[in-house]
Design a protein around this motif. Structure first.
Motif, mmCIF file in Angstrom:
data_model
loop_
_atom_site.group_PDB
_atom_site.id
_atom_site.type_symbol
_atom_site.label_atom_id
_atom_site.label_comp_id
_atom_site.label_asym_id
_atom_site.label_seq_id
_atom_site.Cartn_x
_atom_site.Cartn_y
_atom_site.Cartn_z
ATOM 1 N N HIS B 14 0.855 -1.196 0.000
ATOM 2 C CA HIS B 14 0.000 0.000 0.000
ATOM 3 C C HIS B 14 0.880 1.231 0.000
ATOM 4 N N PRO B 15 1.438 1.582 -1.151
ATOM 5 C CA PRO B 15 2.390 2.695 -1.175
ATOM 6 C C PRO B 15 1.753 4.037 -0.824
ATOM 7 N N MET B 16 0.417 4.101 -0.902
ATOM 8 C CA MET B 16 -0.222 5.394 -0.661
ATOM 9 C C MET B 16 -0.696 5.547 0.785
ATOM 10 N N ALA B 194 6.317 7.037 -2.744
ATOM 11 C CA ALA B 194 5.586 5.836 -3.144
ATOM 12 C C ALA B 194 6.539 4.778 -3.689
ATOM 13 N N VAL B 195 7.513 5.210 -4.485
ATOM 14 C CA VAL B 195 8.468 4.255 -5.057
ATOM 15 C C VAL B 195 9.238 3.556 -3.937
ATOM 16 N N ALA B 200 10.084 -1.237 -0.650
ATOM 17 C CA ALA B 200 10.089 -1.762 0.716
ATOM 18 C C ALA B 200 9.128 -2.945 0.815
ATOM 19 N N GLY B 201 7.990 -2.875 0.101
ATOM 20 C CA GLY B 201 7.049 -3.983 0.090
ATOM 21 C C GLY B 201 7.675 -5.237 -0.495
ATOM 22 N N ILE B 217 16.178 0.832 -2.765
ATOM 23 C CA ILE B 217 15.672 1.838 -1.823
ATOM 24 C C ILE B 217 16.766 2.844 -1.482
ATOM 25 N N THR B 218 17.980 2.298 -1.252
ATOM 26 C CA THR B 218 19.093 3.188 -0.922
ATOM 27 C C THR B 218 19.318 4.196 -2.041
ATOM 28 N N ALA B 219 19.315 3.685 -3.273
ATOM 29 C CA ALA B 219 19.555 4.581 -4.409
ATOM 30 C C ALA B 219 18.450 5.620 -4.518
#
Lengths: 184, 251
Positions: B14-16, B194-195, B200-201, B217-219
């Motif tokens: 659920h990125p939002m 969101a990205v 992360a998901g 994620i780090t980038a």
């Protein structure tokens, strides 16, 4: 890519059931008045903090620093000028001292020369006096020697004459004969 | 990518969710005055601004400390921007632009803290700021120049035939300004967060394979750190550009 699309469709799907769960919370208009109110509170608070405290303070610090830097640069300029002046003065003093030293040396030399000349003159005079004295003494000695020689010659001649002849010795003629012999 | 195969079934990303505004206390409806997570993080930007610009500069040192250096840099950065872009006569508006910039940059950076709330990712927030800038600048232009303000749309250097067409384009672009101004910021913030959440998901279900999404994620996080500053900068510099148009409407 496929995943993102999938998630999005899922999200859009979910938005139908629960407004709070998924979809675009950004488009949930029920939260707008709240956000707008708190945004205005926040912006006014930041504006007040900035305009009353932070910005004047930073501006004064920057101005003060600028002033300090300008003053320091001016002072450095002054000190540099002073250093240049001091160097010039030092060089001048050095040159003066050098020329003075030259003068002193010349004067000393002249003095020494004068003294030397005087001493030489005194010595010369002494020497010539001594020489004259010696000469006189030598002359006297020579004269006395001459007289002695004459006396000795006279005596010897008298002895010789009395030894070789029995004739009466005429003292005057003997002396004349000896002296003519001595001169000749 | 392995993650794509793993994603469809059963994976709940659920990125939002991170953008949902909810009351801080209890679970009631959100009134305009309700303290929400949005208001909390907005007030934290005030705290951050106070910490940096007030507490950070309390030494008033001639040779600044680190925090005072940063505060002075921020001041000099925005001041010079206003002076260079909007003109010397615009420095009177410097506090307003500084307010916008400090709020956006602090909100953007605070939004990067995990589990935090990115206030600037909400169109409501950015739209209000953009509309405020738009209205302020438009009214300022009309107040200062009256009819002369319309010279902004009537380009004297263009051939006469082209002028009406250009005027139309200029008018449209002028009124689109607040839209692009606000959506640029909110869109950037929302997309980045969101990205990160999507990756992360993936990381959550991949086990050892999570190394790949964590690297991603780090980038993205590094990129977002850059974006957080750049978007605040862009918002401020566009405000300066609009201000310049209002103060000097002649091209």
């Amino acid at each position: 890519m496929a995943t993102t699309t999938h998630t999005n469709t899922e999200a859009a799907h979910g938005a139908d059931h629960a407004a709070e769960a998924v979809g675009m919370p950004q488009l949930d208009f029920s939260s707008f008045p709240n956000q707008i109110f708190w945004l205005i509170v926040t912006l006014v608070a930041i504006y007040l903090v900035l305009s009353r405290v932070a910005l004047p303070r930073i501006a004064s610090v920057l101005a003060e620093r600028q002033g300090t830097i300008t003053k320091d640069i001016a002072r450095a300029e002054e000190l540099k000028q002073a250093a240049v002046d001091a160097e010039a003065a030092y060089n001048k003093a050095l040159a003066d001292a050098r020329s003075e030293a030259q003068e002193i040396i010349a004067a000393a030399k002249a003095d020494i020369q004068k003294e030397l000349d005087a001493a030489v003159a005194v010595a010369d005079a002494e020497i010539s006096a001594k020489a004259a004295e010696s000469e006189k003494a030598i002359t006297a000695i020579r004269d006395s020697a001459m007289t002695s020689v004459t006396d000795v010659a006279n005596d010897i001649a008298k002895d010789i004459v009395s030894a070789v002849s029995t004739a009466k010795i005429d003292a005057k003629s003997l002396k004349a004969a000896v002296s003519s012999r001595l001169k000749g | 990518m392995a993650s794509e195969a793993a994603a469809p079934s059963g994976l709940q990303i659920h990125p939002m969710d991170q953008f949902v505004v909810h009351p801080l206390f209890g679970d009631g409806p959100i009134h305009w005055y309700t303290p929400t997570n949005a208001s909390l993080w907005m007030l934290l930007t005030v705290v951050a601004v106070v910490l940096l610009l007030v507490i950070g500069t309390r030494g008033r040192a001639i040779v600044p400390s680190r925090s005072q250096s940063i505060a002075e840099m921020a001041y000099g950065f925005i001041y010079k921007m206003v002076e260079d872009v909007a003109g010397k006569d615009a420095v009177g508006y410097f506090p307003y632009i500084m307010t916008l910039f400090m709020f956006i940059v602090m909100a953007n950076f605070l939004g990067l803290i995990p589990m935090s709330f990115a206030t600037t990712s909400h169109i409501a927030v950015t739209a209000i700021m953009a509309m405020a800038v738009f209205l302020f600048v438009t009214l300022l232009g009309i107040f200062k120049h009256g009819f002369g303000f319309l010279h902004l749309f009537w380009i004297g250097s263009a051939p006469l035939i082209l002028r009406p067409i250009l005027a139309l384009i200029e008018v449209i672009s002028y009124f689109v300004r607040p839209v692009s101004h606000s959506i640029r910021l909110a869109g950037n913030m929302m997309a980045g967060h969101a990205v990160i959440k999507v990756f992360a998901g993936f990381a959550g279900v991949l086990g050892v394979g999570a190394v790949a999404p964590i690297a991603a994620i780090t980038a993205v996080y590094a990129l977002e750190t850059l974006v957080a500053f750049i978007q605040a900068y862009v918002f401020a510099i566009l405000t300066c550009v609009y201000l310049k148009d209002a103060l000097h409407p002649h091209h």
